[in-house]
Design a protein around this motif. Sequence first.
Motif, PDB file in Angstrom:
ATOM      1  N   VAL A 296       0.840  -1.205   0.000  1.00 12.80           N
ATOM      2  CA  VAL A 296       0.000   0.000   0.000  1.00 12.80           C
ATOM      3  C   VAL A 296       0.870   1.249   0.000  1.00 12.80           C
ATOM      4  N   GLU A 297       1.947   1.237   0.774  1.00 14.23           N
ATOM      5  CA  GLU A 297       2.839   2.397   0.806  1.00 14.23           C
ATOM      6  C   GLU A 297       3.481   2.638  -0.560  1.00 14.23           C
ATOM      7  N   ARG A 298       3.902   1.560  -1.241  1.00 14.46           N
ATOM      8  CA  ARG A 298       4.481   1.724  -2.578  1.00 14.46           C
ATOM      9  C   ARG A 298       3.441   2.261  -3.559  1.00 14.46           C
ATOM     10  N   ALA A 299       2.218   1.762  -3.468  1.00 15.90           N
ATOM     11  CA  ALA A 299       1.159   2.249  -4.353  1.00 15.90           C
ATOM     12  C   ALA A 299       0.873   3.722  -4.096  1.00 15.90           C
ATOM     13  N   CYS A 300       0.865   4.122  -2.835  1.00 13.56           N
ATOM     14  CA  CYS A 300       0.643   5.537  -2.513  1.00 13.56           C
ATOM     15  C   CYS A 300       1.779   6.403  -3.040  1.00 13.56           C
ATOM     16  N   GLN A 301       3.008   5.927  -2.932  1.00 13.70           N
ATOM     17  CA  GLN A 301       4.148   6.683  -3.431  1.00 13.70           C
ATOM     18  C   GLN A 301       4.071   6.848  -4.949  1.00 13.70           C
ATOM     19  N   GLU A 302       3.703   5.769  -5.640  1.00 14.88           N
ATOM     20  CA  GLU A 302       3.550   5.871  -7.092  1.00 14.88           C
ATOM     21  C   GLU A 302       2.431   6.829  -7.456  1.00 14.88           C
ATOM     22  N   LEU A 303       1.343   6.831  -6.688  1.00 13.09           N
ATOM     23  CA  LEU A 303       0.245   7.760  -6.959  1.00 13.09           C
ATOM     24  C   LEU A 303       0.677   9.206  -6.750  1.00 13.09           C
ATOM     25  N   VAL A 304       1.481   9.457  -5.713  1.00 14.68           N
ATOM     26  CA  VAL A 304       1.987  10.807  -5.470  1.00 14.68           C
ATOM     27  C   VAL A 304       2.855  11.270  -6.633  1.00 14.68           C
ATOM     28  N   GLU A 305       3.702  10.386  -7.156  1.00 15.72           N
ATOM     29  CA  GLU A 305       4.549  10.752  -8.289  1.00 15.72           C
ATOM     30  C   GLU A 305       3.714  11.077  -9.527  1.00 15.72           C
ATOM     31  N   VAL A 306       2.674  10.296  -9.774  1.00 18.17           N
ATOM     32  CA  VAL A 306       1.804  10.565 -10.916  1.00 18.17           C
ATOM     33  C   VAL A 306       1.108  11.917 -10.759  1.00 18.17           C
ATOM     34  N   LEU A 307       0.624  12.203  -9.557  1.00 20.74           N
ATOM     35  CA  LEU A 307      -0.045  13.485  -9.316  1.00 20.74           C
ATOM     36  C   LEU A 307       0.925  14.652  -9.486  1.00 20.74           C
ATOM     37  N   GLU A 308       2.179  14.473  -9.078  1.00 22.17           N
ATOM     38  CA  GLU A 308       3.163  15.532  -9.267  1.00 22.17           C
ATOM     39  C   GLU A 308       3.394  15.817 -10.744  1.00 22.17           C
ATOM     40  N   GLU A 314      -0.240  20.759 -15.731  1.00 23.45           N
ATOM     41  CA  GLU A 314      -1.295  21.767 -15.666  1.00 23.45           C
ATOM     42  C   GLU A 314      -0.739  23.161 -15.378  1.00 23.45           C
ATOM     43  N   ALA A 315       0.411  23.228 -14.705  1.00 23.18           N
ATOM     44  CA  ALA A 315       1.003  24.529 -14.382  1.00 23.18           C
ATOM     45  C   ALA A 315       1.682  25.180 -15.576  1.00 23.18           C
ATOM     46  N   ALA A 316       1.781  24.507 -16.688  1.00 21.39           N
ATOM     47  CA  ALA A 316       2.469  25.046 -17.869  1.00 21.39           C
ATOM     48  C   ALA A 316       1.500  25.765 -18.796  1.00 21.39           C
TER      49      ALA A 316
END
Length: 334
Positions: A296-308, A314-316
Amino acid sequence: MVGSKDLRTPVVVALQTPAVAACYYGSAQLGLLRELVVEGAVVTPIWPPTGVSVACLLLLGLRCWPGIALGALCVILSLTSLSPSALCVLAGNTAAPVAGYLLLRRAGFRTDLARLRDGLALVFLGAFTAMLIAATTGAGTLLATGRIEQSGFWAVWLAWWVGDAMGVLIVTPVLLLLSRVRLPLPLSRWKEAVGLAVIACCLVPLAARSSVSLLFLVYPLLIWAALRFQLAGSLLCALFASVMTTVAATDRVGPFDGLSRVEVMMKLQAFNGAMALTALILSAVITEQIYTRRSVERACQELVEVLEHLTAGEAADGRAPLEDRGPGRRGSSP
């Protein structure tokens, strides 16, 4: 999946057979150091060769069964002469671990014991079910040859079955664990490990040999070991407690003083069985939860990277993300 690397070299197989036989014979000699007599038959409270056999099959594959048969033959020849009844016992002692291996392989058993289903499979398939073969063959042979009375058949059968099952429950997990050890060993929490070992070395012999029934004090140690050190801690603690309790039972001291032979066997095997089940199942549950949390922690980390990455895009100002633009084109159009 159960099994080992494909060992096709005849030389390797030829060396593997006597090595397995030597391990079987050596573990048998250790088991024979402590014996109990039930209805005129000599039985061992824990029969380590069954645990060694199942572990060898799980790690090396089915091709090591001749080594098991050779080791069992050497044990029988060291105790009695070769006869048809001895061959029946030999067949049962060889077929039981092979059947356990086949049942475990069909159940998708994994040797890391990281899942609850693996612990349950080892208990109910590898130990309780498969060892019925050896117990039935051995006790039936003793009855057929007149070495035990018909009235004592079930007592001998039960003692034989439980002794073989305890070998699988206590010895096999430890050997599977040792096969996965890699040097150098991690030294995290070594102070706590030393403290647990010292307390166990002091408390377990006291509980096993005290005239007051203190065997229940072993269970907090098992829980501590399982919570903090998972399989490595709980299995080694259970092995040590089982050996100390078996020595006390065969010496008829402590909580086993004044009991009949059958009562000693029943009390000892009830304790060993409950302790082995507690250590194996509890540590498997904890290990599975730890692996699930890490996933679960690895999945959350991957999700954070995707969101970043999405946020950077979107900021461009609606254009492609910065990493997709060519060099020297930041903030300008072609």
